[in-house]
Design a protein around this motif. Structure first.
Motif, PDB file in Angstrom:
ATOM      1  N   ASN A  21      64.208  18.006   8.683  1.00 24.71           N
ATOM      2  CA  ASN A  21      65.423  17.267   8.314  1.00 24.71           C
ATOM      3  C   ASN A  21      66.158  16.713   9.530  1.00 24.71           C
ATOM      4  O   ASN A  21      67.301  16.271   9.426  1.00 24.71           O
ATOM      5  N   ALA A  23      67.267  14.082  12.375  1.00 28.01           N
ATOM      6  CA  ALA A  23      67.503  12.651  12.233  1.00 28.01           C
ATOM      7  C   ALA A  23      66.382  11.810  12.830  1.00 28.01           C
ATOM      8  O   ALA A  23      66.070  10.720  12.337  1.00 28.01           O
ATOM      9  N   HIS A  26      63.112   9.827  11.025  1.00 30.84           N
ATOM     10  CA  HIS A  26      63.132   8.582  10.248  1.00 30.84           C
ATOM     11  C   HIS A  26      62.583   7.394  11.035  1.00 30.84           C
ATOM     12  O   HIS A  26      62.095   6.434  10.442  1.00 30.84           O
ATOM     13  N   LEU A  60      62.358  14.649   1.452  1.00 31.38           N
ATOM     14  CA  LEU A  60      61.975  13.588   2.389  1.00 31.38           C
ATOM     15  C   LEU A  60      60.506  13.213   2.239  1.00 31.38           C
ATOM     16  O   LEU A  60      60.118  12.068   2.457  1.00 31.38           O
ATOM     17  N   ASP A 213      65.593   3.980   0.177  1.00 34.47           N
ATOM     18  CA  ASP A 213      66.132   5.342   0.281  1.00 34.47           C
ATOM     19  C   ASP A 213      67.360   5.496  -0.610  1.00 34.47           C
ATOM     20  O   ASP A 213      67.535   6.513  -1.290  1.00 34.47           O
ATOM     21  N   ARG A 306      73.601  20.535   9.359  1.00 33.10           N
ATOM     22  CA  ARG A 306      72.979  19.324   8.827  1.00 33.10           C
ATOM     23  C   ARG A 306      72.551  19.569   7.381  1.00 33.10           C
ATOM     24  O   ARG A 306      71.998  20.625   7.063  1.00 33.10           O
ATOM     25  N   TYR A 309      68.836  14.673   4.166  1.00 30.92           N
ATOM     26  CA  TYR A 309      69.107  13.247   4.352  1.00 30.92           C
ATOM     27  C   TYR A 309      69.579  12.569   3.070  1.00 30.92           C
ATOM     28  O   TYR A 309      70.578  11.838   3.067  1.00 30.92           O
TER      29      TYR A 309
END
Length: 433
Positions: A21, A23, A26, A60, A213, A306, A309
């Motif tokens: 997860n 960042a 991506h 994800l 997304d 966190r 996403y």
């Protein structure tokens, strides 16, 4: 994935990859999604998720192309004894071995390494020495940076920065491509290694936003859980890590709010995923500043850990507006701005006036920007934030997302960013012929 005879193959080394997860995953994920449209078949080389330290986000994985080839390797575990944490170090040898194997077996045309993890960049140089493969390094963050404060001698950060000065020149020496999310992220590399200016292709490609997304959220039927809608408050969300140059502007923002009772009564700012480490729910970084100015849980809230996403996107859609905070360095790209546009929310931004995001927001009509001139302009933030916030609230009451000039943001879509990468790759091979 079956090989299309007309496609070249690119091996992307991304030590973290979904279900991680973090960042950074991506960048590789979105490149892998769109590269086939530009004549490249991607193969991902990553570390197996059982060696990740962060919480996993299996949603994800649903965003990945169904036929994407993903190769996973082992790494040094962190349990029962955590000797080293960086995944690029723990998985370095297995990734190097697998990369060389794949280059030879799959007839890879190009090796591409987004960093961090910075140490993974050395795999490009070593793989080139063993196989002759052309390679590129993509800077999502500078490897060598100017510290925001004096580093304590012999501390971990002190050693890391000095090691970076040794390792980066080795990693980039034979690179055929250097890219980054903005020129400022790699211009220091070129300055320190001037031969790269003529020996390799250079390209700045922002972090891209992906409309699919946001559309995926509807299929998950998720609801916001960190905060609930309040009719008496305009709720802003800041989502993502806090980088060191942003703390001084944040201090001035809080001072500006504290000095204006009307603004304190009208707004809430919710900081999501801004903690010291990804998984520590007590790793507060915003809270001490908010408490200093008497704003904590009155109009400033922080959720340090966190969250997944897609859950972030759910909270962006639930908010009344998006808060964007840059730093005293101008290297802020409009990627978060594009996410705000995809969420169809008005933007309140505090940014270095030299940031490209300032012009983008103003030209598009997406929000209100308080621009400041680096450290010299910090006092300006405190003096003007309340009035900028009042202007923003008036703007937000009449905000219509359909009237935003989205053509300004076209170059920040994941597809367009990937097209820029494909053009840079074409230039690499044009120079070789």
């Amino acid at each position: 994935m079956e090989q299309n005879p007309g496609m070249r193959k690119i091996l992307i080394i991304s030590p973290h990859f979904p279900p991680s997860n973090l960042a950074g995953v991506h960048r590789a994920r979105l490149f892998a999604h769109h590269l086939p449209a530009f004549g490249w078949q991607p193969i991902i080389l990553t570390v197996h998720e059982k060696y990740y330290e962060e919480k996993l986000d299996w949603n994800l994985v649903k965003l990945l192309p169904s036929h994407l080839q993903i190769e996973k390797v082992r790494a040094i575990p962190v349990k029962p004894l955590r000797i080293v944490g960086d995944i690029g170090i723990r998985g370095f040898v297995p990734m190097l071995q697998k990369a060389i194997q794949l280059i030879r077996k799959e007839h890879i045309d190009f090796l591409y390494i987004p960093i961090p993890s910075n140490y993974a960049a050395l795999i490009g140089r070593l793989a080139h020495e063993f196989t002759g493969i052309p390679y590129g390094i993509d800077y999502m963050d500078p490897w060598i940076y100017r510290p925001s404060h004096s580093l304590r001698w012999f501390s971990k950060a002190w050693f890391s920065l000095r090691l970076a000065h040794v390792l980066e020149p080795i990693a980039v020496k034979k690179a055929a491509l250097i890219t980054g999310v903005a020129l400022g992220y790699y211009e220091g590399v070129i300055r320190r290694n001037p031969h790269l200016q003529k020996n390799c292709v250079l390209a700045a490609m922002p972090l891209g936003g992906e409309q699919d997304d946001h559309e995926c959220i509807g299929t998950l039927h998720s609801r916001p859980y960190l905060f609930h809608k309040r009719e008496d408050k305009f709720q802003l969300v800041y989502a993502g890590v806090m980088w060191p140059p942003a703390f001084q502007p944040l201090e001035r923002v809080c001072a500006g709010i504290a000095h204006d009772e009307s603004i304190r009564r009208q707004i809430e700012i919710h900081f999501i995923g801004t903690g010291k480490t990804p998984d520590d729910p007590q790793g507060y970084q915003i809270r001490p500043i908010a408490e200093k100015w008497g704003l904590w849980q009155q109009c400033v809230f922080e959720y340090p850990a966190r969250i997944p996403y897609l859950d972030v996107l759910v909270h962006l859609q639930a908010a009344d507006g998006i808060f964007i905070l840059g730093g005293t360095e101008p290297h802020y790209t409009p990627s978060k701005v594009y996410q705000a546009i995809l969420s169809k929310k008005p933007i309140l931004a505090v940014l270095h006036q030299a940031s490209t995001a300032v012009q983008v927001i103003r030209e598009s009509g997406a929000g209100i920007v308080l621009g400041f001139n680096g450290e010299a302009g910090l006092t300006q933030i405190e003096q003007q934030f309340a009035s900028s916030c009042a202007d923003f609230l008036a703007f937000a009451r009449q905000f219509n997302p359909n009237q935003v000039n989205r053509t300004v943001f076209e170059r920040y879509s994941a597809r367009e960013v990937t097209r820029q990468l494909a053009l840079a790759l074409e230039e690499v091979f044009r120079r070789k012929t």
